[in-house]
Write a protein that holds these residues in place. Structure first.
Motif, PDB file in Angstrom:
ATOM      1  N   LYS A 112      -2.438  -7.755 -15.090  1.00  0.00           N
ATOM      2  CA  LYS A 112      -2.870  -6.462 -14.549  1.00  0.00           C
ATOM      3  C   LYS A 112      -2.759  -6.416 -13.027  1.00  0.00           C
ATOM      4  CE  LYS A 112      -4.168  -5.083 -18.628  1.00  0.00           C
ATOM      5  NZ  LYS A 112      -3.136  -4.570 -19.457  1.00  0.00           N
ATOM      6  N   SER A 113      -2.643  -7.583 -12.383  1.00  0.00           N
ATOM      7  CA  SER A 113      -2.485  -7.629 -10.928  1.00  0.00           C
ATOM      8  C   SER A 113      -1.730  -8.897 -10.547  1.00  0.00           C
ATOM      9  CB  SER A 113      -3.848  -7.601 -10.229  1.00  0.00           C
ATOM     10  OG  SER A 113      -4.552  -8.794 -10.488  1.00  0.00           O
ATOM     11  N   LEU A 114      -1.152  -8.884  -9.352  1.00  0.00           N
ATOM     12  CA  LEU A 114      -0.423 -10.056  -8.892  1.00  0.00           C
ATOM     13  C   LEU A 114      -1.358 -11.216  -8.560  1.00  0.00           C
ATOM     14  CD1 LEU A 114       2.279  -8.419  -6.601  1.00  0.00           C
ATOM     15  CD2 LEU A 114       2.592  -9.409  -8.860  1.00  0.00           C
ATOM     16  N   LEU A 115      -2.526 -10.896  -8.036  1.00  0.00           N
ATOM     17  CA  LEU A 115      -3.487 -11.919  -7.651  1.00  0.00           C
ATOM     18  C   LEU A 115      -4.693 -11.839  -8.578  1.00  0.00           C
ATOM     19  CD1 LEU A 115      -3.363 -11.379  -3.793  1.00  0.00           C
ATOM     20  CD2 LEU A 115      -2.142 -13.092  -5.126  1.00  0.00           C
ATOM     21  N   PRO A 116      -4.885 -12.838  -9.422  1.00  0.00           N
ATOM     22  CA  PRO A 116      -6.004 -12.758 -10.363  1.00  0.00           C
ATOM     23  C   PRO A 116      -7.348 -12.792  -9.628  1.00  0.00           C
ATOM     24  CG  PRO A 116      -4.942 -14.903 -10.496  1.00  0.00           C
ATOM     25  CD  PRO A 116      -4.110 -14.061  -9.576  1.00  0.00           C
ATOM     26  N   PRO A 117      -8.238 -11.860  -9.975  1.00  0.00           N
ATOM     27  CA  PRO A 117      -9.533 -11.827  -9.290  1.00  0.00           C
ATOM     28  C   PRO A 117     -10.372 -13.083  -9.524  1.00  0.00           C
ATOM     29  CG  PRO A 117      -9.462 -10.227 -11.093  1.00  0.00           C
ATOM     30  CD  PRO A 117      -8.088 -10.795 -10.943  1.00  0.00           C
ATOM     31  N   GLU A 118     -10.075 -13.845 -10.585  1.00  0.00           N
ATOM     32  CA  GLU A 118     -10.800 -15.096 -10.820  1.00  0.00           C
ATOM     33  C   GLU A 118     -10.552 -16.100  -9.708  1.00  0.00           C
ATOM     34  OE1 GLU A 118     -10.182 -13.101 -14.735  1.00  0.00           O
ATOM     35  OE2 GLU A 118      -8.863 -13.617 -13.084  1.00  0.00           O
ATOM     36  N   LEU A 119      -9.472 -15.923  -8.961  1.00  0.00           N
ATOM     37  CA  LEU A 119      -9.171 -16.822  -7.848  1.00  0.00           C
ATOM     38  C   LEU A 119      -9.299 -16.141  -6.488  1.00  0.00           C
ATOM     39  CD1 LEU A 119      -5.958 -18.633  -9.155  1.00  0.00           C
ATOM     40  CD2 LEU A 119      -8.276 -19.518  -9.079  1.00  0.00           C
ATOM     41  N   TYR A 120      -8.983 -14.856  -6.400  1.00  0.00           N
ATOM     42  CA  TYR A 120      -8.803 -14.228  -5.097  1.00  0.00           C
ATOM     43  C   TYR A 120      -9.807 -13.136  -4.733  1.00  0.00           C
ATOM     44  CZ  TYR A 120      -4.437 -16.759  -5.050  1.00  0.00           C
ATOM     45  OH  TYR A 120      -3.498 -17.743  -5.071  1.00  0.00           O
ATOM     46  N   PHE A 139       0.784  -1.228   0.000  1.00  0.00           N
ATOM     47  CA  PHE A 139       0.000   0.000   0.000  1.00  0.00           C
ATOM     48  C   PHE A 139       0.821   1.286   0.000  1.00  0.00           C
ATOM     49  CE2 PHE A 139      -2.955  -3.180   1.682  1.00  0.00           C
ATOM     50  CZ  PHE A 139      -3.982  -3.017   0.770  1.00  0.00           C
ATOM     51  N   TYR A 140       2.127   1.202   0.294  1.00  0.00           N
ATOM     52  CA  TYR A 140       2.931   2.424   0.346  1.00  0.00           C
ATOM     53  C   TYR A 140       4.153   2.413  -0.562  1.00  0.00           C
ATOM     54  CZ  TYR A 140       0.029   3.487   4.351  1.00  0.00           C
ATOM     55  OH  TYR A 140      -1.042   3.732   5.166  1.00  0.00           O
ATOM     56  N   LEU A 141       4.637   1.237  -0.951  1.00  0.00           N
ATOM     57  CA  LEU A 141       5.852   1.172  -1.753  1.00  0.00           C
ATOM     58  C   LEU A 141       5.630   0.573  -3.139  1.00  0.00           C
ATOM     59  CD1 LEU A 141       8.417  -0.008   0.949  1.00  0.00           C
ATOM     60  CD2 LEU A 141       7.973   2.311   0.147  1.00  0.00           C
ATOM     61  N   SER A 142       4.404   0.375  -3.525  1.00  0.00           N
ATOM     62  CA  SER A 142       4.126  -0.226  -4.822  1.00  0.00           C
ATOM     63  C   SER A 142       3.314   0.726  -5.683  1.00  0.00           C
ATOM     64  CB  SER A 142       3.324  -1.524  -4.658  1.00  0.00           C
ATOM     65  OG  SER A 142       4.076  -2.479  -3.973  1.00  0.00           O
ATOM     66  N   GLU A 143       3.675   0.769  -6.921  1.00  0.00           N
ATOM     67  CA  GLU A 143       2.873   1.496  -7.901  1.00  0.00           C
ATOM     68  C   GLU A 143       2.146   0.456  -8.734  1.00  0.00           C
ATOM     69  OE1 GLU A 143       5.468   3.904 -10.219  1.00  0.00           O
ATOM     70  OE2 GLU A 143       5.742   5.371  -8.636  1.00  0.00           O
ATOM     71  N   PRO A 144       0.871   0.675  -9.005  1.00  0.00           N
ATOM     72  CA  PRO A 144       0.182  -0.305  -9.842  1.00  0.00           C
ATOM     73  C   PRO A 144       0.756  -0.290 -11.260  1.00  0.00           C
ATOM     74  CG  PRO A 144      -1.257   1.552  -9.302  1.00  0.00           C
ATOM     75  CD  PRO A 144       0.032   1.752  -8.579  1.00  0.00           C
ATOM     76  N   THR A 145       1.314  -1.398 -11.646  1.00  0.00           N
ATOM     77  CA  THR A 145       1.881  -1.513 -12.988  1.00  0.00           C
ATOM     78  C   THR A 145       1.471  -2.852 -13.578  1.00  0.00           C
ATOM     79  OG1 THR A 145       3.908  -2.535 -12.174  1.00  0.00           O
ATOM     80  CG2 THR A 145       3.916  -0.143 -12.411  1.00  0.00           C
ATOM     81  N   ASN A 146       1.533  -2.931 -14.862  1.00  0.00           N
ATOM     82  CA  ASN A 146       1.276  -4.197 -15.522  1.00  0.00           C
ATOM     83  C   ASN A 146       2.495  -5.093 -15.350  1.00  0.00           C
ATOM     84  OD1 ASN A 146      -1.205  -3.287 -16.371  1.00  0.00           O
ATOM     85  ND2 ASN A 146      -0.456  -2.650 -18.385  1.00  0.00           N
TER      86      ASN A 146
END
Length: 187
Positions: free
Chosen positions: A108-116, A80-87
């Motif tokens: 688009k994210s580290l954790l795919p919403p289809e699973l998490y 939440f403080y050291l990451s920028e949303p990137t592909n």
């Protein structure tokens, strides 16, 4: 300066930091591994009354609880403080394979919403995957005498042959999972 912190740190920074932590732990006669830390956490909660494996004096291992707390706080700060949303830069063949298995917005994210995502976690299929996967991870950790971090970081750095064998087994298991079982589960 802040842009540098938000980028993944290079190996020549993180590698020596891990080595420094390992040297400190070995110097003080401690080992690193999340499964031993979680064992202490379970012992604190009274699991030793039901299972003898957890029947330890958790006060002798209370430093493990600090490691668990640090992992949770560190993960929160990093996300939440050291990451920028990137592909995530994935191989086009990987993206194509995952799209064919029903995963949208791959990379688009580290954790795919289809699973998490909360909606998908409570489906019968994903709940079964989580329960069976959790059981297998717990069984495998106990059977291997430690977890991936314990064997890969502590065991190999102290030149333990069983840890090298365990890490090779972890990698083979990961390859079997992703190339054989994953397509069966999600195909």
């Amino acid at each position: 300066m802040i842009d540098y912190i938000l980028q993944p740190w290079p190996w020549y920074v993180t590698g020596p930091l891990i080595a420094l932590v390992m040297f400190t732990l070995i110097y003080f006669g401690k080992t690193f591994g999340m499964s031993s830390n979680l064992r202490t956490f379970c012992a604190l909660g009274g699991a030793g009354k039901k299972v003898s494996f957890f029947n330890i004096n958790w006060r002798d291992y209370k430093w493990n609880l600090i490691v668990v707390l640090g992992a949770v706080i560190g993960g929160f700060i990093a996300q939440f403080y050291l990451s920028e949303p990137t592909n995530i830069d994935l191989n086009p063949k990987t993206i194509e394979s995952l799209n064919a298995l029903g995963f949208n917005n791959v990379g688009k994210s580290l954790l795919p919403p289809e699973l998490y995502s909360l909606d998908s976690i409570f489906t019968i299929k994903n709940l079964a995957i989580l329960i069976i996967g959790g059981f297998l991870v717990g069984f495998g950790t106990r059977y291997a005498g430690g977890c991936t971090s314990g064997h890969a970081i502590t065991g190999i750095s102290s030149l333990q042959l069983p840890s090298l064998i365990a890490v090779i087994g972890f990698f083979i298991g990961g390859l079997v999972m992703i190339h054989l079982l994953f397509p069966l589960i999600f195909g």
